[in-house]
Write a protein that holds these residues in place. Structure first.
Motif, short mmCIF file in Angstrom:
data_model
loop_
_atom_site.label_atom_id
_atom_site.label_comp_id
_atom_site.label_asym_id
_atom_site.label_seq_id
_atom_site.Cartn_x
_atom_site.Cartn_y
_atom_site.Cartn_z
N THR A 1 6.68 -24.00 -8.88
CA THR A 1 6.14 -25.01 -9.80
C THR A 1 7.07 -26.22 -9.86
OG1 THR A 1 7.11 -23.84 -11.68
CG2 THR A 1 4.82 -23.39 -11.21
N LYS B 1 -0.91 -31.08 -11.33
CA LYS B 1 -1.03 -29.71 -11.83
C LYS B 1 -0.73 -28.76 -10.69
CE LYS B 1 -5.98 -29.02 -10.79
NZ LYS B 1 -7.32 -28.66 -11.29
N VAL B 2 -0.49 -27.51 -11.06
CA VAL B 2 -0.36 -26.46 -10.05
C VAL B 2 -1.28 -25.33 -10.49
CG1 VAL B 2 1.69 -25.44 -11.16
CG2 VAL B 2 1.29 -25.05 -8.74
N ALA C 1 6.32 -28.26 -6.83
CA ALA C 1 5.06 -28.99 -6.93
C ALA C 1 5.20 -30.20 -7.85
CB ALA C 1 3.95 -28.06 -7.43
N LYS C 2 5.91 -30.01 -8.94
CA LYS C 2 6.11 -31.13 -9.88
C LYS C 2 6.91 -32.25 -9.20
CE LYS C 2 7.58 -32.12 -14.59
NZ LYS C 2 8.22 -31.59 -15.81
#
Lengths: 162, 162
Positions: free
Chosen positions: B123, B133-134, B126-127
């Motif tokens: 996460t 969003k994930v 991804a951020k």
């Protein structure tokens, strides 16, 4: 699009009047991003440069990414779309999974089985690409629609927004 | 970009004995595919050539695809893994979504918060990659685990197997 002209059409004509094809750069001017905004209230218009940049990103994925659109030949507007991307895995003997995303039919074009045609197009594509399954996330309200398309409810989707 | 720095923060001695890092080709010999087979009963061993071919496919995606692994420094085996890929969209102003897939912790290594560390690593990645969003799909039994990781149940997953 003009809903009155749609009403005068015969069902069997839809394949010719509403053909499915891959997204093209010229679809930006035909309302492709406006159509997506029906799917996500946070969607915003894109500049032509941003559209082309994203188009190029996705084109670089080759056959592992497909966006299909339906252009209404009468109005010249994009009235349905959906996409599928192919995820390459190590499991299942280096198997592949198709992920369907962003399926939407213009509010004025509903009731003509366009959604089912889009989903069938995407699932056929994933199958031909060698995927062992195709998956998607949807709201509970859309379950029966996707069941008609041959899908079964399997798991839950969890999300974390940044 | 480098998501690894995010994962090195995590607590306790497990950081040293069970560090997280990107998948490497040499992990094939350390049981990476065997570990995945705990996730999918239909998984099969891969030849070294097939492993390398899939590794190259994924490396070509650059920063849009990450597989993290945890190697137990005592046993030299891979005991946890997970992956995230970044989907580039047209909606949300050409937004990006992280998809988490194939999170698994070896049966012998459970109870040491390795799963949470893997998910946090993904996460964070991804951020940092700019995703808004994930998301992930899981069985209902794993809902509380992912809630502890900050996720909320949102939709349902539909699947069509070929």
């Amino acid at each position: 699009m003009d809903g009155r002209s749609a009403a005068t059409r015969v069902d069997g004509d839809d394949d010719e009047l509403l053909p499915l094809r891959r997204l093209e750069i010229s679809d930006h001017a035909k309302g492709f991003v406006d159509l997506l905004s029906q799917l996500s209230p946070s969607s915003t218009p894109l500049s032509d440069a941003d559209f082309r940049a994203r188009f190029a990103d996705l084109a670089a994925l080759g056959d592992d990414h497909l966006i299909v659109v339906c252009e209404d030949r009468v109005s010249g507007r994009i009235v349905a779309t959906g996409c599928v991307f192919v995820e390459r895995k190590f499991l299942r003997g280096a198997g592949k999974v198709g992920h369907i995303e962003d399926v939407v039919v213009d509010a004025s074009a509903r009731g003509r089985h366009l959604g089912q045609r889009v989903v069938r197009y995407l699932t056929d594509y994933a199958k031909a690409a060698g995927c062992y399954k195709v998956i998607l996330d949807c709201s509970i309200e859309l379950r029966s629609f996707y069941e008609k398309c041959g899908f079964k409810e399997k798991d839950i989707q969890m999300a974390l927004y940044f």
